[in-house]
Design a protein around this motif. Structure first.
Motif, mmCIF file in Angstrom:
data_model
loop_
_atom_site.group_PDB
_atom_site.id
_atom_site.type_symbol
_atom_site.label_atom_id
_atom_site.label_comp_id
_atom_site.label_asym_id
_atom_site.label_seq_id
_atom_site.Cartn_x
_atom_site.Cartn_y
_atom_site.Cartn_z
ATOM 1 N N ALA A 62 0.812 -1.219 0.000
ATOM 2 C CA ALA A 62 0.000 0.000 0.000
ATOM 3 C C ALA A 62 0.841 1.263 0.000
ATOM 4 C CB ALA A 62 -0.936 0.003 1.211
ATOM 5 N N GLY A 63 2.113 1.168 0.352
ATOM 6 C CA GLY A 63 2.968 2.349 0.371
ATOM 7 C C GLY A 63 3.686 2.605 -0.935
ATOM 8 N N LEU A 64 3.510 1.740 -1.916
ATOM 9 C CA LEU A 64 4.193 1.896 -3.205
ATOM 10 C C LEU A 64 3.156 2.134 -4.298
ATOM 11 C CD1 LEU A 64 6.839 -0.979 -2.920
ATOM 12 C CD2 LEU A 64 7.179 1.471 -2.534
ATOM 13 N N PRO A 65 3.054 3.368 -4.813
ATOM 14 C CA PRO A 65 2.030 3.689 -5.829
ATOM 15 C C PRO A 65 2.127 2.826 -7.082
ATOM 16 C CG PRO A 65 3.000 5.690 -4.942
ATOM 17 C CD PRO A 65 3.822 4.557 -4.421
ATOM 18 N N ASP A 66 3.363 2.486 -7.505
ATOM 19 C CA ASP A 66 3.506 1.690 -8.724
ATOM 20 C C ASP A 66 2.870 0.313 -8.572
ATOM 21 O OD1 ASP A 66 4.817 3.775 -9.883
ATOM 22 O OD2 ASP A 66 6.829 2.964 -9.597
ATOM 23 N N GLN A 67 3.026 -0.286 -7.405
ATOM 24 C CA GLN A 67 2.404 -1.588 -7.176
ATOM 25 C C GLN A 67 0.881 -1.476 -7.109
ATOM 26 O OE1 GLN A 67 3.992 -4.015 -4.083
ATOM 27 N NE2 GLN A 67 6.138 -3.753 -4.718
ATOM 28 N N LEU A 68 0.396 -0.397 -6.525
ATOM 29 C CA LEU A 68 -1.050 -0.190 -6.484
ATOM 30 C C LEU A 68 -1.613 -0.023 -7.892
ATOM 31 C CD1 LEU A 68 -1.398 2.204 -3.413
ATOM 32 C CD2 LEU A 68 -1.966 -0.227 -3.525
ATOM 33 N N LEU A 69 -0.881 0.715 -8.743
ATOM 34 C CA LEU A 69 -1.322 0.875 -10.128
ATOM 35 C C LEU A 69 -1.334 -0.466 -10.859
ATOM 36 C CD1 LEU A 69 0.455 4.187 -11.227
ATOM 37 C CD2 LEU A 69 -1.999 3.789 -11.035
ATOM 38 N N ALA A 70 -0.323 -1.270 -10.613
ATOM 39 C CA ALA A 70 -0.265 -2.581 -11.261
ATOM 40 C C ALA A 70 -1.417 -3.474 -10.809
ATOM 41 C CB ALA A 70 1.079 -3.250 -10.976
ATOM 42 N N ALA A 71 -1.736 -3.424 -9.507
ATOM 43 C CA ALA A 71 -2.747 -4.324 -8.953
ATOM 44 C C ALA A 71 -4.162 -3.865 -9.235
ATOM 45 C CB ALA A 71 -2.538 -4.482 -7.449
ATOM 46 N N TYR A 72 -4.394 -2.536 -9.239
ATOM 47 C CA TYR A 72 -5.770 -2.040 -9.307
ATOM 48 C C TYR A 72 -6.092 -1.266 -10.589
ATOM 49 C CZ TYR A 72 -5.893 -3.410 -4.437
ATOM 50 O OH TYR A 72 -5.840 -4.133 -3.278
#
Length: 675
Positions: free
Chosen positions: A57-67
């Motif tokens: 949840a603290g990494l925007p790039d991972q959030l973009l990839a997941a959601y």
């Protein structure tokens, strides 16, 4: 010479099979490469699977990839498969290899229903937007079948009815967008097929619904296979043909409606995917439907991944549906000569020639009188800020100086479109030929669009030259398609659809760019005569008069060419020079009319048929009669557009399409030969 045996035919089709298979595999490879490239740009450090499954949840790039990226990938596969399967079902049910959600107007009807519900009955969306789109799609296809049932659902008639119904729905949606732009600005771009997501809501919305529809399609496999036989044979096996067709159509419309409700209109997938699958060698119903779904998924997956790569490079997001049309139109032009179509139904929709009925001179005088009356009333009478008033010539305080130029521009535009439609119908021996249906108006608008965005300030002459060049190029493409397909009407219709879709895609891409010129372009495309001054009106009227004066010089060619090449050549018609000159006349007339009233009217389609219905069948009387009818329609449309919603201005082109499309559909239902 090679014998015409099954083995020889299979050998002749081998290159097309290999080409189609290579295209499908190529799209799958592009989709895979695009997915890897997008993930590499989004998560350069790797760990893609972990980032999607368990994002930090603290990494925007991972959030973009997941959601965003992952649900978008899933939706592109689901929507592409659904549209490919829907197209295959429609083609099997109608025994028509050019049936699809796009050519039957299902997508446009669903999108119109959603737009109308959003404005007038937003409460309906609370029950589920898929029910709104499903209702719109079902109503559209019901109208198409009602109009084409007298022809025995002949492929040509079904597609013509579907195309006109789809264009009519699109015109209504454009009209709503003009009047309710604060509600529909975002919906317009979304309706172009946007797959941008911020969560898993859309995949969770689509997956169960498409799963149920897919299960229904599996249960219908055997009955659908039997539908490929003659109806008498099918009934002898105890199958209820009507019930099976109804059930299959419900499944196809539901698949399309669910996709439209989720991501908007995505054209060509439902037409191209089944065609590619069949050309690649899938013949049996089960493997063909599965291959159609897989091909549709690959096409939309590859396109969407390329859109995302381009968005990262250009920092601009473009609707995937628009890009699908940009790539799909050339793909469709490649597919058209390779489709195995049934015998042409042109016999039931022939351009009937011969002697005029009655006295054509009297009928032309009557049409001229009606036009003069409409022009006079349109210039004299109209609403103002203080109510309805009579505008007198020479009175500087009246609206005469504003109304007359608009009425004259509409008169010239209607004349030019009608003449172009007549020329095209006689030149191609195709009763549905018209600047609007065959993409000639779209070509003119496309040429003007390119000029507007490439040249800082375009003069009227430069606009006319750009529009004429675009129309001429569109006609050349159509003639090449006609030559390859031996003038098969269905193939020519498909080529026109492809050219028209290129313009729609181009406009959608430009509007998504946020350039202010795109809004002006959209307003112009709806066909508004607002802002026409006296000099422009005078020049357009002079051009129309010059064209009418030149028509007697080509009347012999127009009378001979519909009789066939051999007959025309034997009668001394110079085929090459004659066709080129007639093409130039149609292109210039279309270009000038498009500059005046946009590309969205049906005047070029309706006016020639109306003239023949009045008994004007000789070349010159038909041309002049169609010109008078076309001018009358657009003058009336301009007057109605100024008065119905005053002080709002309804564009003449859109109003003309509101008049012309229902009129043509009524003629189609009443008299299948449109003579």
């Amino acid at each position: 010479m090679m014998a015409d045996t099954p083995w020889a035919r299979r050998r002749a089709r081998a290159p097309s099979r290999l080409g189609a298979a290579a295209l499908v595999l190529g799209f799958a490879a592009i989709g895979l490469a695009g997915t890897v490239a997008n993930l590499a740009m989004l998560l350069p450090g790797g760990g893609w699977w972990a980032a999607i499954v368990r994002p930090d949840a603290g990494l925007p790039d991972q959030l973009l990839a997941a959601y965003s990226f992952a649900p978008r990938l899933v939706v592109s596969l689901l929507a592409g498969a659904a549209l490919g399967l829907a197209g295959a079902i429609l083609q099997q049910v109608l025994r028509n290899p050019i049936a699809s959600p796009t050519t039957l107007g299902i997508e446009s009807g669903a999108n119109l229903a959603l737009s109308a519900a959003l404005i007038w009955m937003p409460g309906l969306l609370g029950f589920g937007r898929e029910w709104v789109t499903l209702t719109g799609g079902l109503l559209t296809i019901a109208v198409v079948f009602l109009l084409s049932r007298r022809s025995g659902f002949a492929p040509l008639v079904v597609i013509l009815a579907g195309m006109v119904a789809g264009l009519y729905c699109a015109s209504l949606a454009a009209l709503l967008a003009l009047f309710e732009s604060h509600y529909l600005a975002g919906l317009f771009l979304w309706g172009a097929g946007s797959l941008s997501l911020q969560g898993w809501e859309e995949p969770l919305f689509l997956a169960p619904r498409l799963g149920l529809a897919g299960l229904a399609a599996i249960l219908l496999l055997r009955p659908l296979a039997l539908l490929g036989m003659e109806d008498a044979q099918t009934r002898s096996l105890g199958l209820s043909v009507g019930m099976v067709r109804l059930a299959a159509l419900l499944v196809a419309v539901a698949l399309t409606a669910f996709v439209v409700a989720s991501v908007g209109c995505i054209g060509f997938i439902g037409l191209a995917a089944p065609a590619l699958a069949r050309i690649a060698g899938a013949r049996r119903i089960g493997p063909w439907m599965l291959a159609s779904a897989a091909t549709g998924a690959a096409l939309l997956w590859a396109t969407d991944q390329m859109v995302q790569v381009a968005a990262v490079i250009s920092a601009q997001m473009i609707p995937t549906g628009a890009v699908t049309a940009l790539f799909g139109a050339p793909l469709l032009l490649w597919i058209i000569p390779r489709l195995r179509l049934p015998p042409a139904a042109a016999g039931s929709l022939s351009v009937q020639l011969g002697q005029s009925v009655g006295r054509p001179g009297r009928r032309l005088l009557l049409l001229g009188g009606l036009l003069l009356l409409a022009l006079t009333l349109s210039s004299l009478i109209g609403p103002t800020a203080t109510g309805w008033s009579l505008a007198l010539p020479g009175d500087p305080s009246s609206a005469w100086a504003l109304r007359l130029p608009r009425a004259l521009a509409a008169l010239a535009g209607g004349t030019l479109l009608a003449v172009a439609g007549c020329v095209l119908q006689r030149l191609t021996r195709n009763p549905m030929a018209s600047p609007e249906v065959m993409g000639v108006s779209a070509g003119a608008a496309g040429g003007l669009t390119v000029a507007i965005f490439l040249i800082a300030e375009t003069s009227r002459l430069e606009q006319m030259l750009a529009a004429s060049l675009g129309a001429f190029l569109a006609l050349i493409v159509l003639l090449l398609a006609a030559r390859v397909s031996k003038a098969n009407p269905e193939r020519i219709i498909l080529a026109g659809i492809a050219i028209g879709a290129l313009l729609d895609a181009l406009v959608s891409v430009l509007m998504a760019s946020g350039d202010p010129r795109a809004i002006l372009l959209f307003n112009w495309m709806t066909g508004s005569t607002y802002g026409v001054d006296a000099s422009t009106a005078g020049a357009s009227l002079l051009a129309a008069l010059v064209l009418l004066a030149l028509l007697p010089l080509v009347r012999r060619w127009l009378g001979m060419l519909p009789l066939g090449e051999d007959t025309a050549r034997a009668l001394g018609v110079p085929l090459g020079a004659g066709r080129l000159l007639l093409l130039m006349i149609a292109a210039v007339a279309t270009a000038l009319a498009t500059l005046l009233v946009g590309p969205l009217s049906f005047v070029g389609l309706v006016a020639p048929h109306a003239a023949r219905l009045l008994g004007l069948r000789r070349p010159l009387s038909e041309l002049y009669g169609a010109a008078l009818i076309g001018a009358f329609i657009l003058v009336t449309a301009d007057f109605l557009g100024r008065t119905i919603a005053f002080p709002w201005q309804m564009p003449a082109g859109l109003v003309a399409s509101m008049i012309g499309a229902p009129a043509f559909l009524w003629l189609l239902s009443r008299k299948q030969d449109l003579a």
